[in-house]
Each structure stands twice: as structure tokens, then as C-alpha cells.
Design an enzyme around this catalytic site. Structure first.
Site, PDB file in Angstrom:
ATOM      1  N   GLY A  69      -6.825 -25.226 -21.102  1.00  0.00           N
ATOM      2  CA  GLY A  69      -5.995 -24.103 -20.681  1.00  0.00           C
ATOM      3  C   GLY A  69      -4.543 -24.538 -20.540  1.00  0.00           C
ATOM      4  O   GLY A  69      -3.617 -23.809 -20.911  1.00  0.00           O
ATOM      5  N   THR A  70      -4.352 -25.738 -20.023  1.00  0.00           N
ATOM      6  CA  THR A  70      -2.993 -26.255 -19.841  1.00  0.00           C
ATOM      7  C   THR A  70      -2.273 -26.363 -21.181  1.00  0.00           C
ATOM      8  O   THR A  70      -1.102 -25.996 -21.304  1.00  0.00           O
ATOM      9  CB  THR A  70      -3.044 -27.628 -19.139  1.00  0.00           C
ATOM     10  N   ASN A 149      -5.748 -18.670  -9.301  1.00  0.00           N
ATOM     11  CA  ASN A 149      -6.807 -19.661  -9.115  1.00  0.00           C
ATOM     12  C   ASN A 149      -7.072 -19.973  -7.645  1.00  0.00           C
ATOM     13  O   ASN A 149      -8.173 -20.329  -7.272  1.00  0.00           O
ATOM     14  CB  ASN A 149      -6.471 -20.943  -9.877  1.00  0.00           C
ATOM     15  N   GLN A 177      -8.494 -17.956 -15.244  1.00  0.00           N
ATOM     16  CA  GLN A 177      -9.437 -17.631 -14.161  1.00  0.00           C
ATOM     17  C   GLN A 177     -10.095 -16.274 -14.356  1.00  0.00           C
ATOM     18  O   GLN A 177     -11.163 -16.014 -13.807  1.00  0.00           O
ATOM     19  CB  GLN A 177      -8.729 -17.643 -12.803  1.00  0.00           C
ATOM     20  N   SER A 197      -9.649 -21.212 -20.970  1.00  0.00           N
ATOM     21  CA  SER A 197     -10.171 -22.574 -20.838  1.00  0.00           C
ATOM     22  C   SER A 197     -11.689 -22.554 -20.776  1.00  0.00           C
ATOM     23  O   SER A 197     -12.277 -21.781 -20.023  1.00  0.00           O
ATOM     24  CB  SER A 197      -9.616 -23.219 -19.564  1.00  0.00           C
ATOM     25  N   ALA A 198     -12.313 -23.431 -21.555  1.00  0.00           N
ATOM     26  CA  ALA A 198     -13.777 -23.447 -21.659  1.00  0.00           C
ATOM     27  C   ALA A 198     -14.458 -23.857 -20.357  1.00  0.00           C
ATOM     28  O   ALA A 198     -15.472 -23.281 -19.973  1.00  0.00           O
ATOM     29  CB  ALA A 198     -14.196 -24.392 -22.791  1.00  0.00           C
ATOM     30  N   HIS A 199     -13.891 -24.854 -19.668  1.00  0.00           N
ATOM     31  CA  HIS A 199     -14.648 -25.415 -18.534  1.00  0.00           C
ATOM     32  C   HIS A 199     -14.621 -24.533 -17.296  1.00  0.00           C
ATOM     33  O   HIS A 199     -15.320 -24.813 -16.317  1.00  0.00           O
ATOM     34  CB  HIS A 199     -14.184 -26.841 -18.208  1.00  0.00           C
ATOM     35  N   THR A 235      -7.962 -32.901 -35.767  1.00  0.00           N
ATOM     36  CA  THR A 235      -9.334 -32.525 -36.091  1.00  0.00           C
ATOM     37  C   THR A 235      -9.972 -31.815 -34.895  1.00  0.00           C
ATOM     38  O   THR A 235      -9.841 -32.259 -33.755  1.00  0.00           O
ATOM     39  CB  THR A 235     -10.147 -33.776 -36.484  1.00  0.00           C
ATOM     40  N   CYS A 323      -5.675 -29.350  -8.586  1.00  0.00           N
ATOM     41  CA  CYS A 323      -4.629 -30.200  -9.151  1.00  0.00           C
ATOM     42  C   CYS A 323      -3.688 -30.709  -8.076  1.00  0.00           C
ATOM     43  O   CYS A 323      -2.995 -31.682  -8.274  1.00  0.00           O
ATOM     44  CB  CYS A 323      -3.843 -29.431 -10.205  1.00  0.00           C
TER      45      CYS A 323
HETATM   46  C1  LIG Z   1      -7.701 -24.308 -14.504  1.00  0.00           C
HETATM   47  C2  LIG Z   1      -6.520 -23.450 -14.804  1.00  0.00           C
HETATM   48  C3  LIG Z   1      -5.626 -23.781 -15.833  1.00  0.00           C
HETATM   49  C4  LIG Z   1      -5.720 -25.057 -16.610  1.00  0.00           C
HETATM   50  O1  LIG Z   1      -6.842 -25.134 -17.430  1.00  0.00           O
HETATM   51  P1  LIG Z   1      -7.382 -26.583 -17.891  1.00  0.00           P
HETATM   52  O2  LIG Z   1      -8.321 -26.270 -18.993  1.00  0.00           O
HETATM   53  O3  LIG Z   1      -8.030 -27.192 -16.693  1.00  0.00           O
HETATM   54  O4  LIG Z   1      -6.189 -27.337 -18.350  1.00  0.00           O
HETATM   55  C5  LIG Z   1      -4.589 -22.916 -16.090  1.00  0.00           C
HETATM   56  N1  LIG Z   1      -4.434 -21.787 -15.392  1.00  0.00           N
HETATM   57  C6  LIG Z   1      -5.277 -21.417 -14.417  1.00  0.00           C
HETATM   58  C7  LIG Z   1      -5.069 -20.139 -13.703  1.00  0.00           C
HETATM   59  C8  LIG Z   1      -6.337 -22.247 -14.075  1.00  0.00           C
HETATM   60  O5  LIG Z   1      -7.162 -21.898 -13.091  1.00  0.00           O
END
Ligand SMILES: *Cc1c(COP(=O)(O)O)cnc(C)c1O
Length: 379
Positions: A69-70, A149, A177, A197-199, A235, A323
């Protein structure tokens, strides 16, 4: 063990694990290869692209896979700045963004861009009239998150999108989020770019996506090979992308039911804490919020001590954003909502997800009041 920190990361869904395993084993090819090894995985990446697109209402061709996501946030902000820097140098954002947005904005400010950071009210809500008033003829981008978040508070994405369309300014939405928890549609709104973001939605770490709406000018962040239609070299993380796609498909199917179920659990947890612990107060608008998140200030308690005591009971929660934990800095999100340093340091975030049960909420409500009493020296 009770996991109430889903806004930091989520456990990988068993069906997602099953979907990705072949891509760590026999399906190891490089999607750019012409031979059988490449062909076997190319289709899987394109299938995942469709699954992501379906979750957020965009065309598959608008999805650019990233590492996180970052990275998606960085690509949106720096990529638009690079593409439109000749036309304007002003960015409008908010005081409550994730570091993935806040820090690229700060970086550009140090390079000479102008950044307006809009405040929020004590409930964490953004005033859209103020946002519109901040736009000048030098403004190239609005960057605002869909859901916060730390507090779960929702931003008026639709209204921001309308303003962006009317004023001909791009709108980057950090949807990390919100995606999979509440409906999000690039097609219906004025969103130009959307970070995912996948995780955060039950897939492994290491994959994300930036949706770049057709026609939107955004330069690559990572220059290299011609992957992702020349928008992101390197890749592809095939297994991570396949997992991300599968997780999006599952989220789309289960979102409505899970939102209701988790809101029930969240509200019971929150109301229980407010009833059982004196001096507890919810941070964030009670309605305009993700159904999964509760951020609570407990007067006279240090969140870090509370979290350690909860951890000893097997309960995982968090203080504000993961973070920034471990540093003594007060949450900028709670500060922007007018909380004092002391209040912010006594704030705990519970974020629920698919594994959580009624019995777990009962257990937290059974241990928390005694922990608070002990930390306050009352017992
Ligand atoms: C977790 C988060 C991100 C960053 O995502 P990552 O995949 O962990 O780098 C960005 N924005 C929000 C609102 C988040 O909660």
C-alpha cells in the site's frame, strides 16, 4: 490467543494459502516468458487483476500491482507530481493520513511543492467545504484516505470526488483500510487513483495495487522492464498477486455479512468497555466509521502498559498506528482530533476481523476492567 489488531495486518485466509501455494511450487515461471513456464502464470496474474478490479469497481487494465500500500501511495503522489509538476505544484491532503501518504507529501514539500493539510473536527470528520476552498489554480492533487487506520473514521469520498471532478484536480484515495470492509467504487466516484494493500485483507504481505483510472497521468515510481504496461518495472510477485486476487474475491462475497457481524462484536466490546471502565471515551464519529475499528481513550492509563498487560492475557491490540508504536510520539491522528498528549497516550485501538468470536469479546471484557484498575493503582 485473541487477535484484535486487524488494522495492522490480517492472518492469511486458508483459501488464499491454497490458491497461492502452486505459485511457490510447480508454477514458478516468469510471466514475461513466452514458453510454457511463463504462460502458466501470466493468466493467473491477469485473473487476479480482474478480481481486484471487481472489488473496487474499475477496469482490470487500470490496476497496477505494487509491493505494498505504501508503494501505491508513493506512486500516486510522486507519480502525479512528476507528470503534472509543470502545470501546478500544490497538493491538498489531510492531517490524519497514514505515513504512506503523509511522508511522500512532506518529501515533495521539501522539493518545493506546496502542501495544504486540512484539519478534522473532534470526531475526525473532514469539512468538504474547507477542502474545496483550499483548491487553487496551482492544485494538481487531492490526497485523502477512505477510512482512517487508527480510528476507522470515514472520509466523504464521494463528495471529495465530486469536487475533484468539478475543479479538474486528481483525487488520490488511500483505500487500504476501506477495501474489503465497505463498498468502494472507482467507477462511480471521482477517484482518479486508489491505493490498496493485500495484507490488510487476508492475503500475505508484499503485494498491493494502485488503480490508475484511464486517462490519468501518473509516472512510474519504479523504472525497469515493461511489466504492468510500463507502469511498474520488476518481475511480478506472482504468488502474492494471485493471493491478493483471491482475497479480493473472498472479500467481495463476504463483505456485507462480515460487516454486520463484526459491527455487532465491535459495538458489544465498545459498549462493554464504556460501561465497565470509568473515564473511557471513544475516539471518532460513532456512525461514520468502519464497522471493525474501535479507538478508546482510557483516562489515567498508559496505553503501552495496558497493551503489555493485555498481551500477557493473550490479547493483541494496538495503540494507534503500528508504524508509530515503539516510538513515544503522540498519534498525529488523535492530536488532529484535539486530543491532548496525555489522552492520546492513553488510547488503545481494537480492530476486529474474520476470526473473532463472541466468546473472545467476553474474554476481553472479563480481563480489561481489572487490568485498568491495577494500572490505576486502584486494586
Ligand atoms: C497499512 C496502511 C497503509 C500501508 O500499506 P502497506 O501495505 O502496509 O505498506 C497505507 N494506508 C493505510 C490507511 C494503511 O492502513
Amino acid at each position: 490467543m485473541i487477535y484484535l489488531d486487524h488494522n495492522a495486518t490480517t492472518p492469511v485466509h486458508p483459501d488464499v494459502v491454497e490458491a497461492l501455494l502452486p505459485f511457490l511450487q510447480e508454477k514458478f515461471g516468469n510471466p514475461s516468458s513466452i514458453h510454457w513456464g511463463g504462460r502458466a502464470v501470466k493468466g493467473a496474474v491477469e485473473n487476479a487483476r480482474e478480481q481486484v478490479a471487481e472489488l473496487v469497481g474499475c477496469e482490470p487494465g487500470e490496476v497496477v500491482f505494487t509491493s505494498s500500500g505504501t508503494e501505491a501511495d508513493n506512486m500516486a503522489i510522486k507519480g502525479v507530481a512528476a507528470a503534472l509538476g509543470g502545470r501546478g505544484n500544490h497538493i491538498v491532503t489531510t492531517q490524519v493520513e497514514h505515513p504512506g501518504v503523509a511522508n511522500p507529501c512532506l518529501y515533495l514539500e521539501n522539493l518545493g511543492f506546496e502542501v495544504t493539510r486540512l484539519p478534522v473536527d473532534t470526531d475526525g470528520l473532514l469539512d468538504v467545504e474547507r477542502l474545496e476552498a483550499a483548491i487553487t489554480d496551482r492544485t494538481i492533487l487531492i490526497s485523502a484516505m477512505a477510512a482512517n487506520n487508527e480510528t476507522g473514521v470515514l472520509m466523504p469520498v464521494r463528495e471529495i470526488g465530486e469536487i475533484a471532478l468539478r475543479r479538474r484536480v486528481y483525487f488520490h484515495c488511500d483505500g487500504v483500510q476501506a477495501a474489503g470492509k465497505i463498498p468502494l467504487s472507482v467507477r462511480d466516484g471521482g477517484i482518479s487513483l486508489l491505493a490498496l494493500s493485500a495484507h490488510k485483507l487476508y492475503a500475505p504481505k508484499g503485494a498491493g495495487a494502485l488503480v490508475v483510472k484511464r486517462g490519468v497521468k501518473c509516472h512510474p515510481l519504479i523504472h525497469g522492464g515493461s511489466q504492468e504496461r510500463n507502469r511498474r518495472g520488476g518481475t511480478e510477485n506472482v504468488a502474492g498477486i494471485v493471493a491478493f486476487g483471491k482475497a479480493c474475491a473472498i472479500s467481495r462475497e463476504t463483505m456485507a455479512g462480515e460487516a454486520l457481524r463484526l459491527k455487532g462484536l465491535r459495538d458489544r466490546l465498545e459498549e462493554g468497555i464504556l460501561a465497565l471502565v470509568s473515564g473511557a471515551r471513544v475516539n471518532g464519529h460513532r456512525e461514520l466509521r468502519l464497522p471493525t475499528t474501535s479507538n478508546i481513550t482510557i483516562a489515567g492509563v498508559e496505553a503501552d502498559s495496558l497493551l503489555m498487560a493485555l498481551d500477557l492475557e493473550g490479547v493483541a491490540a494496538s495503540s494507534g498506528s503500528a508504524c508509530s508504536s515503539g516510538t513515544l510520539k503522540v498519534s498525529p491522528v488523535l492530536a488532529a482530533m484535539g486530543r491532548t498528549g496525555e489522552e492520546a497516550k492513553g488510547s488503545v485501538r481494537f480492530s476486529l476481523g474474520r476470526g473473532n468470536t463472541d466468546a473472545e469479546i467476553d474474554r476481553v471484557l472479563a480481563v480489561l476492567p481489572a487490568i485498568v484498575a491495577r494500572l490505576r493503582g486502584e486494586s
